[in-house]
Design a protein around this motif. Sequence first.
Motif, PDB file in Angstrom:
ATOM      1  N   ASN A  85     -21.206   1.974  34.709  1.00 25.94           N
ATOM      2  CA  ASN A  85     -19.819   2.516  34.640  1.00 25.94           C
ATOM      3  C   ASN A  85     -19.286   2.609  36.238  1.00 25.94           C
ATOM      4  O   ASN A  85     -17.954   2.106  36.250  1.00 25.94           O
ATOM      5  CB  ASN A  85     -19.767   4.106  33.915  1.00 25.94           C
ATOM      6  N   GLU A  86     -19.755   2.974  36.988  1.00 31.18           N
ATOM      7  CA  GLU A  86     -19.336   2.932  38.402  1.00 31.18           C
ATOM      8  C   GLU A  86     -19.132   1.656  38.963  1.00 31.18           C
ATOM      9  O   GLU A  86     -18.177   1.196  39.629  1.00 31.18           O
ATOM     10  CB  GLU A  86     -20.194   3.614  39.445  1.00 31.18           C
ATOM     11  N   LYS A  89     -16.035   0.254  37.773  1.00 33.08           N
ATOM     12  CA  LYS A  89     -14.703   0.556  38.272  1.00 33.08           C
ATOM     13  C   LYS A  89     -14.376  -0.082  39.498  1.00 33.08           C
ATOM     14  O   LYS A  89     -13.501  -0.331  40.081  1.00 33.08           O
ATOM     15  CB  LYS A  89     -14.956   2.061  38.694  1.00 33.08           C
ATOM     16  N   ASN A 107     -25.266   5.115  19.207  1.00 33.76           N
ATOM     17  CA  ASN A 107     -24.896   5.610  20.515  1.00 33.76           C
ATOM     18  C   ASN A 107     -25.922   6.789  20.876  1.00 33.76           C
ATOM     19  O   ASN A 107     -26.022   7.224  22.052  1.00 33.76           O
ATOM     20  CB  ASN A 107     -23.487   6.030  20.124  1.00 33.76           C
ATOM     21  N   ASP A 112     -25.119   7.323  28.955  1.00 32.45           N
ATOM     22  CA  ASP A 112     -24.029   7.095  29.091  1.00 32.45           C
ATOM     23  C   ASP A 112     -23.475   5.657  29.616  1.00 32.45           C
ATOM     24  O   ASP A 112     -22.374   5.051  29.394  1.00 32.45           O
ATOM     25  CB  ASP A 112     -23.420   8.160  30.214  1.00 32.45           C
ATOM     26  N   ASP A 113     -24.282   5.167  30.585  1.00 34.06           N
ATOM     27  CA  ASP A 113     -23.809   3.919  31.125  1.00 34.06           C
ATOM     28  C   ASP A 113     -24.276   2.869  30.099  1.00 34.06           C
ATOM     29  O   ASP A 113     -23.306   1.917  30.141  1.00 34.06           O
ATOM     30  CB  ASP A 113     -24.886   3.714  32.412  1.00 34.06           C
ATOM     31  N   SER A 116     -21.076   2.602  27.875  1.00 32.54           N
ATOM     32  CA  SER A 116     -20.125   2.344  28.675  1.00 32.54           C
ATOM     33  C   SER A 116     -20.241   0.638  28.662  1.00 32.54           C
ATOM     34  O   SER A 116     -19.304  -0.006  28.262  1.00 32.54           O
ATOM     35  CB  SER A 116     -20.004   2.863  30.091  1.00 32.54           C
ATOM     36  N   SER A 119     -19.276  -0.503  25.142  1.00 36.25           N
ATOM     37  CA  SER A 119     -17.877  -0.889  24.973  1.00 36.25           C
ATOM     38  C   SER A 119     -17.293  -1.791  25.618  1.00 36.25           C
ATOM     39  O   SER A 119     -16.527  -2.367  25.038  1.00 36.25           O
ATOM     40  CB  SER A 119     -17.363   0.734  25.578  1.00 36.25           C
ATOM     41  N   GLU A 120     -18.002  -2.219  26.917  1.00 33.83           N
ATOM     42  CA  GLU A 120     -17.188  -3.533  27.525  1.00 33.83           C
ATOM     43  C   GLU A 120     -17.351  -4.540  26.989  1.00 33.83           C
ATOM     44  O   GLU A 120     -16.909  -5.343  27.057  1.00 33.83           O
ATOM     45  CB  GLU A 120     -17.766  -3.138  28.902  1.00 33.83           C
TER      46      GLU A 120
END
Length: 385
Positions: A85-86, A89, A107, A112-113, A116, A119-120
């Motif tokens: 996720n970082e 960004k 899920n 968490d990553d 992400s 989703s991407e």
Amino acid sequence: MGILKPDRGIIFWPIGNGDSTTICITKDTVAQVDLHHMEKSNERDDPHVAIIDELIKILPRKDNKPFLSAFILTHPDKDHIQGFNELLKKVKIGEIWHTPRVFREYNKDLCDDAISFKSEVKRRAKIMIEKNGNVTDGDRVRLIGYDDYIKENKDYKDFPQKFISVPGSSVEEINGVDHSDVFRAFIHAPFKEDSENDRNETSLAMQVRLINDKCCCNFMLLGDLSYLTIKKIYERSDSKDVKWDVLLSPHHCSKKVMYWKGENDVEEKLKQDILDDLKKSGEKDSYIIASSEPIPTTNKTGDNPPHAKAKNRYEEIVSKEFICTMEHKGEDEPQPIVFELDGDNLKLKNEKKKMNSIKETLGGSIVAARGNHEPPSTRTGFGLL
């Protein structure tokens, strides 16, 4: 930490038990295989690299941001996806490669990553379908491997076939650009029959070939595969497609590569056949890399990797050197392991320095004594080993 990015080569980062491998194809084309971003603690002796910070320093820039031509995920365990996720960004990612397995998990099983990431890639897949693959930087995605889920799921069934790569095929294009003169990724796994197996056995496995005017070198990246799947790779592949100058030891130097308990076995046994296969396919002056914490001299039953028994077997078959990322010392802390195609040879650019002080010796002992940052635990979903 500062390193000189090779014009054409590969970097293995000291990020503890996890994988983070950077492939430098051209000056402006860099691919990242897996990510295990470790935030540096305030402790002065924390040896782990915050890899995103280091990537930003060496990546080319595009549209005023660091530019990564491709991010390649072998499988979405936390130690292969931490920090995504970082990364998303801070860095513009031209293309993403992944296996369909991420779509099969609920899920609740994803860190968490990994959520992400899912989703991407779904966002990118939608655009790829709408535009039949004719997309720009930041929207490309390539699926690796067989999975009936793609055909069954209405969101993916019309995904362009051109951007699905299966075992036995090669990929020579990165982010829409043909690099066949300098790069080839031969896809070995996941196999169709492994699509619903233990998630480690669905890892993307590939032989990456880098080429210059005078030589070519092969790098074997096998994710977290174990004996049975790696044996199938050798049984089904031509000899040229399993050659390696550098082998990244699967699953952070796990003994499951060469010690296995069969259906009729009382306990795990050494599988000499896979060691013979690995040795035969290793080129002259070859290296084996363990992307792991320092390797102990012994392990207890049930210990997570790295495993001393695996290291011992690798040292018996490697022609040049076995190197652990967290033991590859610079002046006072582990340094990235950097290989570069230099003239007609593959060269290790930063030879390991001998420990020359009590401080270094003590520091290494402290790191080894710590063991893994995460305690051993059973597998309950993505986010564990």
